[in-house]
Design a protein around this motif. Structure first.
Motif, PDB file in Angstrom:
ATOM      1  N   LYS A  20       0.876  -1.286  -0.100  1.00 32.56           N
ATOM      2  CA  LYS A  20       0.167  -0.057  -0.103  1.00 32.56           C
ATOM      3  C   LYS A  20       0.784   1.078  -0.057  1.00 32.56           C
ATOM      4  CE  LYS A  20      -4.271   1.574   2.079  1.00 32.56           C
ATOM      5  NZ  LYS A  20      -4.116   2.564   2.805  1.00 32.56           N
ATOM      6  N   GLN A  61       5.146   3.993  -9.892  1.00 35.44           N
ATOM      7  CA  GLN A  61       4.384   2.875 -10.061  1.00 35.44           C
ATOM      8  C   GLN A  61       2.955   3.160 -10.222  1.00 35.44           C
ATOM      9  OE1 GLN A  61       2.573   0.641  -7.667  1.00 35.44           O
ATOM     10  NE2 GLN A  61       2.396  -1.005  -9.300  1.00 35.44           N
ATOM     11  N   LYS A  62       2.319   4.166  -9.166  1.00 33.83           N
ATOM     12  CA  LYS A  62       1.117   4.484  -8.921  1.00 33.83           C
ATOM     13  C   LYS A  62       0.666   5.223 -10.349  1.00 33.83           C
ATOM     14  CE  LYS A  62      -0.145   4.574  -4.257  1.00 33.83           C
ATOM     15  NZ  LYS A  62       1.286   4.657  -3.260  1.00 33.83           N
ATOM     16  N   ALA A  63       1.437   5.743 -10.993  1.00 35.62           N
ATOM     17  CA  ALA A  63       1.159   6.611 -12.096  1.00 35.62           C
ATOM     18  C   ALA A  63       0.810   5.564 -13.145  1.00 35.62           C
ATOM     19  CB  ALA A  63       2.291   7.312 -12.535  1.00 35.62           C
ATOM     20  N   THR A  64       1.615   4.664 -13.444  1.00 35.62           N
ATOM     21  CA  THR A  64       1.529   3.549 -14.655  1.00 35.62           C
ATOM     22  C   THR A  64       0.366   2.724 -14.063  1.00 35.62           C
ATOM     23  OG1 THR A  64       2.976   2.289 -13.446  1.00 35.62           O
ATOM     24  CG2 THR A  64       3.841   3.697 -15.334  1.00 35.62           C
ATOM     25  N   SER A  65      -0.018   2.586 -13.154  1.00 34.14           N
ATOM     26  CA  SER A  65      -1.180   1.490 -12.643  1.00 34.14           C
ATOM     27  C   SER A  65      -2.350   2.318 -13.004  1.00 34.14           C
ATOM     28  CB  SER A  65      -1.061   0.930 -11.306  1.00 34.14           C
ATOM     29  OG  SER A  65      -1.242   2.123 -10.307  1.00 34.14           O
ATOM     30  N   THR A  66      -2.544   3.616 -12.730  1.00 30.95           N
ATOM     31  CA  THR A  66      -3.710   4.203 -13.096  1.00 30.95           C
ATOM     32  C   THR A  66      -3.821   4.476 -14.487  1.00 30.95           C
ATOM     33  OG1 THR A  66      -2.651   6.159 -12.461  1.00 30.95           O
ATOM     34  CG2 THR A  66      -4.044   5.292 -10.620  1.00 30.95           C
ATOM     35  N   ASN A  67      -2.725   4.774 -15.166  1.00 29.41           N
ATOM     36  CA  ASN A  67      -2.810   5.070 -16.739  1.00 29.41           C
ATOM     37  C   ASN A  67      -2.805   3.678 -17.292  1.00 29.41           C
ATOM     38  OD1 ASN A  67      -3.072   7.368 -15.658  1.00 29.41           O
ATOM     39  ND2 ASN A  67      -0.854   7.937 -16.560  1.00 29.41           N
ATOM     40  N   PRO A  68      -3.727   2.820 -17.731  1.00 32.34           N
ATOM     41  CA  PRO A  68      -3.382   1.525 -18.440  1.00 32.34           C
ATOM     42  C   PRO A  68      -2.682   1.727 -19.678  1.00 32.34           C
ATOM     43  CG  PRO A  68      -5.512   2.225 -18.766  1.00 32.34           C
ATOM     44  CD  PRO A  68      -4.984   3.053 -17.936  1.00 32.34           C
TER      45      PRO A  68
END
Lengths: 200, 578
Positions: A132, A193-200
């Motif tokens: 998290k 990592q959060k940026a890449t996970s929210t933009n597929p």
């Protein structure tokens, strides 16, 4: 700061700094930046000092000699030597941690390795999907209040809950300045990592 | 965007070709399973992939190209490889290249139909040992997907998906390079399929052997379940003797091992293997004990020593009772009660000694036959030992019961008369203490009886204390033997051996190591299996024991001892009474 420059463009960065732990011992933090998404932090604890080893051995042998002079049984002396050897081996293999490493890889996860003085290595890997956040937390440790870095794991049932808190660098126990360095680097990667996970 | 590609280490030296594997879109991760070499006919490759997809329910597809340039890089090969992207359309298309004389790789992934400009992704290469990943089991096991047509095994997350993919794709690894098939593959078995002659022979022989032994065992259990054993004396003995319990337990194990049903999942297979190892160790230790006992006439020595030991124990008990009848530890006992109790117990000991002397000619024969039972296993021999200890100390058990009953009677009387003394009584209907007005006669006699009981209490309490301590000693000795039996029964030897010799089979997780890194190259990691620690192996795979664990906590045990209730510290699994 040392930079390796093989034939190619960007340098692989390696950096070593000296910090202190909560009881004043000297720690060495080695940082390696392999790529924008992969970093490694290696914290080396102070080695086993010859002085403390000699002190413990002398105490045990003096006590054994005292017992021997009371009981006149030479088994006590051999038992004392045996105990000292076994105790030292056990301490080096199970207790004394030489180095603690934190490897953070953007899309994969976080790996923590502890290497013991006898060469044994124990590794834990946490997948990125379970992580998290990484935070610096305060704790009451004996008579002190210390800061420690920990990884918060997601709760599979509750989306905003935390199922477990995993402390990092448990046996090295560095002070806040060292923790802030590690924290900043880890947050950069987690933000990526959060940026890449929210933009597929 | 970062893409991870899992590449098997066995294909690192293979010739150029096509990459075949599975693409997991949720984690942007490509698992390469094999390399298809030139020359090939695209139709045949597609047919092979369709067949593998049907057999294994894994969505294998062509993921990209693999180029291993041993000589100078060829221009025509490059263009040929690019043309293949049109023949096998896949998003994204991977291009792995290993140059001659360099240990660094280049890796590109292109999207053709991505929104916006077609771009390139950053790739992280992870090398994995295909054989180890295929054979290993993750603990805790991810929820296994159902084997249905169209069910996607990608519901397991993360690295478990990689393990599942490799484990399920056995159909792809069946052909090796000596096969004359239309398509030439490179994977971990391409140098030759692994097999063992002993394993194949054992598999063929296990069918009829299991059938035979299963029928024998069902015969034995039918004999054991016949009506004779349900009648009162035998059924009572059967439930009290720990030997019968242990034999039943072992029979259950053997039935499970030799059942003709195949194990459904790896956990059941491990269980069976652990049971086999446990039975074998048991029998081996038992035979060792047998050979030790029967050599050099040790049984004769043991039998000769047994009767004097029993005599000695009885004599010590007599001394103890004489001591209690005098002034034990300086306490002053009530003379009359002391003499009565002491003489009563002394007479019992006299009976017991006569009984032992009556049995003494037969002891050697009994011991010899009992020693033979060790060939059924060390646990059976130890349970027999525990039963023999219980039988030999039966008089101590009787004394304990007498003492406890007497003490309990006294305590009940005392508590009821104490209530009378204070003018209250126990209301059985309402289950509480109520006040009650007594007659003068009742009060007078009640107080008198109360005084008598109170002053006789120390004597009874002392006898109770002494015999309870003796009984607890015997129970502790029996408990130690049971602990040893439980240890042999429940230790998972096969799993421990597997953890020692093939640590990759039992995996707690994975660990990564960063390989030689050069700037502007893709990040290369080596994935290794992190084996399960020994404590978790024992915890996960321990066999269910006899179920003999203490049923009371320390607090409730002390309370029961204080109020004089009988204690049965070891609860057997089949005991239904409270």
């Amino acid at each position: 700061m040392r930079c390796g420059r093989p034939s190619g463009g960007k340098p692989v960065m390696e950096d070593e700094q000296s910090f202190s732990d909560i009881s004043g011992g000297r720690l060495a933090l080695q940082r390696r930046y392999y790529s924008p998404s992969c970093r490694e932090f290696c914290l080396s604890c102070p080695r086993l000092s010859l002085r403390s080893l000699t002190a413990v051995t002398c105490t045990v042998w003096l006590a054994a000699y005292g017992l021997f002079s009371l009981c006149e049984n030479s088994m006590i002396l051999s038992a004392a030597i045996f105990i000292t050897l076994l105790g030292l081996l056990g301490y080096l293999h199970f207790v004394k941690i030489d180095q603690e490493t934190l490897l953070i890889i953007d899309s994969l996860g976080i790996q923590m390795t502890s290497s013991y003085a006898s060469g044994k290595e124990s590794t834990t890997f946490i997948e990125m999907g379970k992580v998290k956040d990484i935070v610096i937390n305060e704790a009451i440790y004996m008579q002190k209040v210390i800061y420690y870095l920990c990884i918060l794991l997601k709760d599979p049932v509750e989306p905003h809950g935390i199922s477990q808190v995993v402390p990092v660098f448990q046996s090295a126990k560095p002070r806040l300045d060292c923790l802030i360095e590690v924290y900043r680097s880890c947050q950069e990667i987690l933000a990526q990592q959060k940026a890449t996970s929210t933009n597929p | 965007m970062v893409l991870t590609a899992f590449f098997p280490t066995c294909c690192a030296s293979a010739d150029s070709g096509l990459l075949v594997g599975r693409w997991v879109p949720e984690q942007s991760c490509a698992v390469v399973l094999a390399v298809v070499h030139f020359p090939f006919i695209p139709i045949q490759v597609k047919q092979l992939l369709d067949q593998v997809r049907q057999d294994s329910q894994v969505g294998v597809a062509v993921l990209g190209t693999w180029c291993h340039c041993r000589q100078e890089p060829e221009e025509s090969l490059g263009r040929f490889l690019e043309g293949l992207a049109a023949v096998f359309p896949h998003e994204p298309w991977l291009r792995l290249c290993r140059e001659r004389g360099s240990m660094f790789w280049s890796c590109e992934a292109t999207h053709r139909q991505a929104p916006g400009a077609p771009g390139e992704d950053q790739v992280t290469l992870i090398f994995y040992d295909q054989r180890q990943v295929l054979l290993s089991q993750l603990h805790p096991p991810a929820v296994p997907p159902d084997r249905q047509v169209g069910a996607d095994p990608a519901s397991t997350g993360g690295l478990a998906a990689v393990f599942h993919t490799v484990a399920r794709s056995e159909a792809l690894f069946r052909s090796d390079r000596f096969d004359e098939g239309p398509v030439r593959l490179s994977h971990w078995q391409s140098e030759g399929v692994e097999a063992s002659i002993l394993a194949e022979l054992a598999k063929r022989a296990s069918g009829p052997v299991c059938l035979l032994l299963a029928s024998l065992l069902s015969l034995v259990s039918a004999v054991g379940a016949c009506r004779v054993f349900k009648l009162w004396p035998l059924s009572f003995l059967g439930s009290k003797l720990s030997t019968c319990e242990q034999l039943r337990h072992r029979l259950e194990h053997l039935r499970l091992i030799f059942s003709t049903k195949k194990a459904e999942n790896p956990a059941q297979l491990m269980r069976k293997a652990n049971m086999v190892a446990s039975v074998l160790l048991d029998v081996a230790l038992g035979l060792l004990l047998l050979s030790w006992l029967h050599g050099r006439s040790r049984i004769g020595h043991l039998a000769d020593a047994l009767v004097p030991v029993a005599d000695h124990v009885a004599e010590e008990l007599q001394h103890l009772l004489q001591w209690l009848m005098g002034a034990p530890a300086g306490l002053k006992m009530n003379r009359a009660l002391d003499q009565v109790l002491g003489r009563f117990f002394l007479y019992h000991i006299h009976l017991w000694i006569s009984y032992i002397h009556l049995m003494s000619p037969f002891v050697e024969h009994i011991l010899w036959h009992v020693g033979l039972s060790a060939c059924l296993g060390l646990t059976v021999a130890l349970s027999l030992l525990s039963d023999i200890v219980a039988l030999l100390t039966f008089h101590i058990y009787c004394f304990y019961v007498y003492g406890a009953r007497l003490y309990r009677l006294k305590i009940h009387g005392l508590s009821s008369l104490w209530r009378l003394f204070r003018g209250k009584k126990w209301n059985a209907l309402r289950r509480r203490v109520d006040s009650c007005s007594y007659d003068l006669d009742q009060l007078f006699i009640g107080t008198l009886l109360f005084t008598i009981l109170l002053f006789l209490l120390p004597t009874t309490a002392l006898y109770y204390l002494v015999f309870t301590l003796l009984r607890l000693l015997v129970v502790a000795a029996q408990g130690l033997i049971h602990l040893l039996v439980d240890l042999i029964n429940s230790l998972p030897l096969y799993s421990l051996g597997l953890r020692l010799c093939r640590p990759y089979r039992l995996a707690a997780g994975v660990k990564f190591r960063v390989l030689e890194h050069e700037a502007r190259r893709p990040l290369c990691l080596l994935m290794q299996i992190n084996p399960l620690p020994y404590s978790r192996v024992v915890h996960t795979y321990r066999l269910p024991g006899c179920g003999c664990h203490p049923q009371h906590s320390w607090g409730s045990l002390c309370r029961r001892l204080f109020s004089g209730e009988l204690i049965y510290p070891w609860r057997q699994r089949s005991d239904k009474q409270d």
